[in-house]
Design an enzyme around this catalytic site. Sequence first.
Site, PDB file in Angstrom:
ATOM      1  N   THR A  59      59.485-114.976   6.416  1.00 14.70           N
ATOM      2  CA  THR A  59      61.093-115.937   5.108  1.00 14.70           C
ATOM      3  C   THR A  59      59.827-116.130   3.914  1.00 14.70           C
ATOM      4  OG1 THR A  59      60.848-117.063   6.326  1.00 14.70           O
ATOM      5  CG2 THR A  59      62.014-115.466   7.052  1.00 14.70           C
TER       6      THR A  59
ATOM      7  N   GLU B 222      59.474-109.171   5.933  1.00 13.63           N
ATOM      8  CA  GLU B 222      58.533-108.815   5.640  1.00 13.63           C
ATOM      9  C   GLU B 222      57.790-110.567   5.143  1.00 13.63           C
ATOM     10  OE1 GLU B 222      56.119-107.380   5.437  1.00 13.63           O
ATOM     11  OE2 GLU B 222      56.881-104.689   5.122  1.00 13.63           O
TER      12      GLU B 222
ATOM     13  N   SER C  94      59.202-114.838  12.561  1.00 13.39           N
ATOM     14  CA  SER C  94      58.284-114.976  11.980  1.00 13.39           C
ATOM     15  C   SER C  94      56.898-114.961  12.901  1.00 13.39           C
ATOM     16  CB  SER C  94      59.210-116.032  11.426  1.00 13.39           C
ATOM     17  OG  SER C  94      59.792-116.489  10.956  1.00 13.39           O
TER      18      SER C  94
HETATM   19  P1  TGC Z   1      46.717-116.212  12.863  1.00 12.02           P
HETATM   20  O1  TGC Z   1      46.668-116.939  14.137  1.00 12.02           O
HETATM   21  O2  TGC Z   1      47.493-116.446  11.501  1.00 12.02           O
HETATM   22  O3  TGC Z   1      46.622-114.462  13.148  1.00 12.02           O
HETATM   23  C1  TGC Z   1      46.552-113.496  13.642  1.00 12.02           C
HETATM   24  C2  TGC Z   1      45.711-112.518  14.188  1.00 12.02           C
HETATM   25  O4  TGC Z   1      46.118-111.920  12.545  1.00 12.02           O
HETATM   26  C3  TGC Z   1      45.268-112.059  11.084  1.00 12.02           C
HETATM   27  N1  TGC Z   1      45.632-111.946  10.274  1.00 12.02           N
HETATM   28  C4  TGC Z   1      45.327-111.257   9.302  1.00 12.02           C
HETATM   29  N2  TGC Z   1      44.981-109.991   9.022  1.00 12.02           N
HETATM   30  C5  TGC Z   1      45.642-109.159   7.825  1.00 12.02           C
HETATM   31  N3  TGC Z   1      47.165-109.682   7.079  1.00 12.02           N
HETATM   32  C6  TGC Z   1      46.916-110.410   7.298  1.00 12.02           C
HETATM   33  N4  TGC Z   1      48.036-111.021   6.349  1.00 12.02           N
HETATM   34  C7  TGC Z   1      46.473-111.633   8.144  1.00 12.02           C
HETATM   35  N5  TGC Z   1      47.412-113.294   8.707  1.00 12.02           N
HETATM   36  C8  TGC Z   1      46.333-113.062   9.336  1.00 12.02           C
HETATM   37  C9  TGC Z   1      44.305-113.328  11.629  1.00 12.02           C
HETATM   38  O5  TGC Z   1      43.293-113.631  10.656  1.00 12.02           O
HETATM   39  C10 TGC Z   1      43.959-113.193  13.736  1.00 12.02           C
HETATM   40  O6  TGC Z   1      43.052-111.898  13.548  1.00 12.02           O
HETATM   41  P2  TGC Z   1      41.969-112.646  15.029  1.00 12.02           P
HETATM   42  O7  TGC Z   1      41.139-111.539  15.020  1.00 12.02           O
HETATM   43  O8  TGC Z   1      41.260-113.954  14.402  1.00 12.02           O
HETATM   44  O9  TGC Z   1      42.851-112.472  16.379  1.00 12.02           O
HETATM   45  O10 TGC Z   1      48.342-115.893  13.697  1.00 12.02           O
HETATM   46  P3  TGC Z   1      49.776-116.579  13.649  1.00 12.02           P
HETATM   47  O11 TGC Z   1      50.650-115.601  15.115  1.00 12.02           O
HETATM   48  O12 TGC Z   1      49.836-117.861  13.478  1.00 12.02           O
HETATM   49  O13 TGC Z   1      50.798-116.402  12.643  1.00 12.02           O
HETATM   50  C11 TGC Z   1      50.597-115.957  11.389  1.00 12.02           C
HETATM   51  C12 TGC Z   1      52.038-115.950  11.074  1.00 12.02           C
HETATM   52  C13 TGC Z   1      53.383-116.644  11.124  1.00 12.02           C
HETATM   53  C14 TGC Z   1      51.444-115.655   9.395  1.00 12.02           C
HETATM   54  C15 TGC Z   1      52.264-114.323  10.663  1.00 12.02           C
HETATM   55  O14 TGC Z   1      53.158-114.015  12.149  1.00 12.02           O
HETATM   56  C16 TGC Z   1      53.914-113.441  10.123  1.00 12.02           C
HETATM   57  O15 TGC Z   1      53.517-113.116   8.832  1.00 12.02           O
HETATM   58  N6  TGC Z   1      54.352-113.725  10.681  1.00 12.02           N
HETATM   59  C17 TGC Z   1      56.032-113.555   9.532  1.00 12.02           C
HETATM   60  C18 TGC Z   1      56.733-112.349  10.104  1.00 12.02           C
HETATM   61  C19 TGC Z   1      56.663-110.429   9.160  1.00 12.02           C
HETATM   62  O16 TGC Z   1      56.773-111.026   7.932  1.00 12.02           O
HETATM   63  N7  TGC Z   1      57.528-109.714   9.806  1.00 12.02           N
HETATM   64  C20 TGC Z   1      57.932-108.508   8.813  1.00 12.02           C
HETATM   65  C21 TGC Z   1      58.411-107.119   9.870  1.00 12.02           C
HETATM   66  S1  TGC Z   1      58.300-106.166   9.287  1.00 12.02           S
HETATM   67  C22 TGC Z   1      59.823-105.627   8.307  1.00 12.02           C
HETATM   68  O17 TGC Z   1      60.139-107.581   7.806  1.00 12.02           O
HETATM   69  C23 TGC Z   1      59.985-104.971   7.748  1.00 12.02           C
HETATM   70  S2  TGC Z   1      61.144-104.669   6.472  1.00 12.02           S
HETATM   71  C24 TGC Z   1      61.131-103.760   5.165  1.00 12.02           C
HETATM   72  C25 TGC Z   1      60.346-103.622   4.527  1.00 12.02           C
HETATM   73  O18 TGC Z   1      59.338-103.840   4.124  1.00 12.02           O
HETATM   74  O19 TGC Z   1      61.269-102.697   3.055  1.00 12.02           O
HETATM   75  P1  FAD Z   2      63.798-116.317  12.565  1.00 17.46           P
HETATM   76  O1  FAD Z   2      61.746-116.104  12.298  1.00 17.46           O
HETATM   77  O2  FAD Z   2      64.322-116.667  13.816  1.00 17.46           O
HETATM   78  O3  FAD Z   2      63.944-117.043  11.596  1.00 17.46           O
HETATM   79  C1  FAD Z   2      64.808-118.670  11.166  1.00 17.46           C
HETATM   80  C2  FAD Z   2      64.532-119.610  10.004  1.00 17.46           C
HETATM   81  O4  FAD Z   2      63.721-120.966  10.660  1.00 17.46           O
HETATM   82  C3  FAD Z   2      64.217-118.926   8.909  1.00 17.46           C
HETATM   83  O5  FAD Z   2      64.670-119.936   8.094  1.00 17.46           O
HETATM   84  C4  FAD Z   2      62.410-119.456   9.158  1.00 17.46           C
HETATM   85  O6  FAD Z   2      61.948-119.547   7.710  1.00 17.46           O
HETATM   86  C5  FAD Z   2      62.570-120.343   9.981  1.00 17.46           C
HETATM   87  N1  FAD Z   2      61.583-120.384  10.407  1.00 17.46           N
HETATM   88  C6  FAD Z   2      60.745-119.944  11.198  1.00 17.46           C
HETATM   89  N2  FAD Z   2      59.547-120.063  11.886  1.00 17.46           N
HETATM   90  C7  FAD Z   2      58.979-121.387  11.415  1.00 17.46           C
HETATM   91  C8  FAD Z   2      58.278-122.568  11.370  1.00 17.46           C
HETATM   92  N3  FAD Z   2      57.389-122.907  11.813  1.00 17.46           N
HETATM   93  N4  FAD Z   2      58.216-123.552  10.314  1.00 17.46           N
HETATM   94  C9  FAD Z   2      59.913-123.896   9.579  1.00 17.46           C
HETATM   95  N5  FAD Z   2      60.508-123.149   9.244  1.00 17.46           N
HETATM   96  C10 FAD Z   2      61.068-121.677  10.684  1.00 17.46           C
HETATM   97  N6  FAD Z   2      61.273-105.921  10.742  1.00 17.46           N
HETATM   98  C11 FAD Z   2      60.311-105.009  11.170  1.00 17.46           C
HETATM   99  O7  FAD Z   2      59.217-105.247  12.126  1.00 17.46           O
HETATM  100  N7  FAD Z   2      60.478-104.059  10.553  1.00 17.46           N
HETATM  101  C12 FAD Z   2      61.120-103.334   9.838  1.00 17.46           C
HETATM  102  O8  FAD Z   2      61.380-102.606   9.208  1.00 17.46           O
HETATM  103  C13 FAD Z   2      62.149-105.176   9.600  1.00 17.46           C
HETATM  104  N8  FAD Z   2      63.305-104.351   8.797  1.00 17.46           N
HETATM  105  C14 FAD Z   2      64.313-105.758   8.691  1.00 17.46           C
HETATM  106  C15 FAD Z   2      65.308-105.424   7.274  1.00 17.46           C
HETATM  107  C16 FAD Z   2      66.582-105.839   6.853  1.00 17.46           C
HETATM  108  C17 FAD Z   2      67.540-105.580   6.643  1.00 17.46           C
HETATM  109  C18 FAD Z   2      65.851-107.467   7.691  1.00 17.46           C
HETATM  110  C19 FAD Z   2      67.429-108.565   7.544  1.00 17.46           C
HETATM  111  C20 FAD Z   2      65.136-107.750   9.006  1.00 17.46           C
HETATM  112  C21 FAD Z   2      64.062-106.549   8.991  1.00 17.46           C
HETATM  113  N9  FAD Z   2      63.203-106.608   9.347  1.00 17.46           N
HETATM  114  C22 FAD Z   2      62.156-105.961  10.140  1.00 17.46           C
HETATM  115  C23 FAD Z   2      63.088-108.441  10.267  1.00 17.46           C
HETATM  116  C24 FAD Z   2      62.305-109.501   9.258  1.00 17.46           C
HETATM  117  O9  FAD Z   2      60.897-109.178   9.524  1.00 17.46           O
HETATM  118  C25 FAD Z   2      62.494-110.360  10.481  1.00 17.46           C
HETATM  119  O10 FAD Z   2      64.005-110.726  10.210  1.00 17.46           O
HETATM  120  C26 FAD Z   2      62.161-111.897   9.746  1.00 17.46           C
HETATM  121  O11 FAD Z   2      60.472-111.419   9.855  1.00 17.46           O
HETATM  122  C27 FAD Z   2      62.654-113.176  10.117  1.00 17.46           C
HETATM  123  O12 FAD Z   2      62.402-113.617  11.770  1.00 17.46           O
HETATM  124  P2  FAD Z   2      63.663-113.541  12.444  1.00 17.46           P
HETATM  125  O13 FAD Z   2      64.924-112.742  11.501  1.00 17.46           O
HETATM  126  O14 FAD Z   2      63.590-113.181  13.558  1.00 17.46           O
HETATM  127  O15 FAD Z   2      64.545-115.035  11.513  1.00 17.46           O
END
Ligand code: TGC
Ligand code: FAD
Length: 400
Positions: A382, A380, A154
Site C-alpha cells: 500500500t 504490491e 501488508s
Molecule cells: P523485513 O524484516 O523487512 O525483511 C524480511 C527479509 O526479506 C528481505 N527483504 C527483501 N528482499 C528482497 N526485496 C525486498 N523488497 C525486500 N524487503 C525485505 C530482508 O532483507 C529480509 O531478509 P533476511 O534474509 O534478512 O531474512 O520484513 P518485514 O516482515 O518487516 O516486512 C517488510 C515489508 C512490510 C516491507 C514487507 O512485508 C512488504 O513489502 N509488505 C507488503 C506486502 C505486499 O506488497 N504484498 C503484495 C502481494 S502480491 C500483489 O499484490 C500482486 S498484485 C497484482 C499485480 O502485481 O498486478
Molecule cells: P491491510 O494490510 O489489512 O491494510 C489495511 C490498511 O492498513 C491499509 O491502508 C494499510 O496501508 C494500513 N496499514 C497496514 N499496516 C500498517 C502499519 N504498520 N501502519 C500503518 N498503516 C498500516 N496478493 C497476492 O499475493 N497476489 C496477487 O495476485 C494479488 N492481487 C491482488 C489484486 C487486487 C485487485 C487486490 C485489491 C489485491 C491483490 N493482492 C494480491 C493483495 C494485495 O497485495 C493486498 O491487498 C495488499 O498487500 C494489502 O493487504 P490487505 O488488503 O490485507 O490490507
Amino acid sequence: MTSTGVARGASASSRTLQDFYGLESLYSTEELLIRDSVREFVRAELVPHVGQWWSEGSFPADLPRRFGALGILGVTLPERFGGSGASHTAYGLLNRELEYADSGLRSFVSVQSSLVMYPIDAFGSEALRSAWLPRLASGEVVGCFGLTEPDAGSDPGAMRTRCRRVGDEWVLTGVKRWITNGSLAQLAVVWARDEDGGTVRGFVVETDRDGFRAHDVKTKASMRASVTSELYLDEVVVPAAACLAVEGLRGPLSCLNQARYGIAWGVLGAGFACLEEAAAYVEDRPSFGAPLAGKQLVQAALADMLGELTKGSLLAFHLGRLKDGGQDTPARVSLAKRDNVRAALGVARAARDLLGGNGITTEYSAIRHMLNLESVATYEGTDTVHTLILGREITGRSAF
Ligand code: TGC
Ligand code: FAD
C-alpha cells in the site's frame, strides 16, 4: 496564430503529451519496436473493447495466448525460455502501453511475467524452468502468485499457510486471498511457512492437484477486467522438486520488486489516457459561452496533470536504466511505485472531475481508470507500506 506561434484551439497530440521531455530519443531501437508493436495492438484490439469487459466483469479467455503471440510475457527472459532478452526499460514501456487500456490487463502481464516467470527463472531448477517457462511465455499456461491471505496482507510474515515435508514430497495447507488470475491459472506460485523451523518457502503448484480450489471475488468495484480469487489448499501434495531454491521472506519480496517496478511504469499509461480524454473533452464542452478548454482553471488542472505524469515518466525511465544496470534497490522501487501511483490516481480523479456528470459514467474511461488505480494503490504494497519502507531507509528505524 498567437505570439508563441501556436494556433488557437490546436491541442497537443497524444505523442507530444506522452513524451513531453523527449525521452523517446533515449530508447534503443529494440525498445521502441517493442513499445510500438504493443501500442498498435493495445489501441486496435484492447481499447475499443475494454470498457465493455470491465462493465461485464470479464477477462477474455483468448487474451493470454494473444499476449503470448505478441511476445510480451516474460519479455526480459532469455529466448530459450520464450522471452526476448529485452531490457527492463522495454518491460516498463510495454506495461505503460497496456495500462493505457486498463490496469487489469497490465496486471495479467505483471503477474505472469514478474510474479510467476521471474521466481521460476530465479529460484527454480533447470527442470522447472524448461517445463514451465516456454508454456507461460506463449500464454498456453496461466500462472498466479499466492502470497496474501485473509489475515496477512501488508504483513506477509504473518501468513498461516503451512508446508510440511513428508519423504520426497511437500504437503501444503492454507488460504490465499486477492489472487490475480487465481481461477484462470493452471500453475500457482504459493508461499508457505515450514512447520519444521518456520522458514517461508515457495512452491510451484499445478492447480489441478487434489485439494486445490479457487473461487472468484465477485463484488469488486475496481479491476473488473481482471480475475481475482481466493485459493484454498487442503493438504495439497507436491513433489520435492516443486520447492523453489530460496528461503525466507526474501523470496516473495524479491518477486514484488519486479512487479512494483513494472507498476511504476504502467500507471503512467492510465494517467495519460485520462489526460488525453480530459483534454479532448474540454475542447468540445461549452460552459459560460466558451469551450472549457479556454478557462484558466481548467488549463491549470491540465497543466498539473501533465506535470505529474512527466515527472513520473522521468522517474520511471531513470529507474529503468538503473535496473538495466543492476542498481534498482528495493527502496528506489518503493519510491517510484508509491509516487507514480499517487500521480496517476490524482490525474484520474482530476480528469473525472473535468468531465462533470459524464465523468461518472463508463461511457468515458476516467472513472474506470480511477477505480482501478485504487486497487493499484493498495496492491504490491500500500501507499503507507511504501512510505514506511522509505521512512526506514531514511531513519534506519522500522515503524511498521
Ligand atoms: P523485513 O524484516 O523487512 O525483511 C524480511 C527479509 O526479506 C528481505 N527483504 C527483501 N528482499 C528482497 N526485496 C525486498 N523488497 C525486500 N524487503 C525485505 C530482508 O532483507 C529480509 O531478509 P533476511 O534474509 O534478512 O531474512 O520484513 P518485514 O516482515 O518487516 O516486512 C517488510 C515489508 C512490510 C516491507 C514487507 O512485508 C512488504 O513489502 N509488505 C507488503 C506486502 C505486499 O506488497 N504484498 C503484495 C502481494 S502480491 C500483489 O499484490 C500482486 S498484485 C497484482 C499485480 O502485481 O498486478
Ligand atoms: P491491510 O494490510 O489489512 O491494510 C489495511 C490498511 O492498513 C491499509 O491502508 C494499510 O496501508 C494500513 N496499514 C497496514 N499496516 C500498517 C502499519 N504498520 N501502519 C500503518 N498503516 C498500516 N496478493 C497476492 O499475493 N497476489 C496477487 O495476485 C494479488 N492481487 C491482488 C489484486 C487486487 C485487485 C487486490 C485489491 C489485491 C491483490 N493482492 C494480491 C493483495 C494485495 O497485495 C493486498 O491487498 C495488499 O498487500 C494489502 O493487504 P490487505 O488488503 O490485507 O490490507
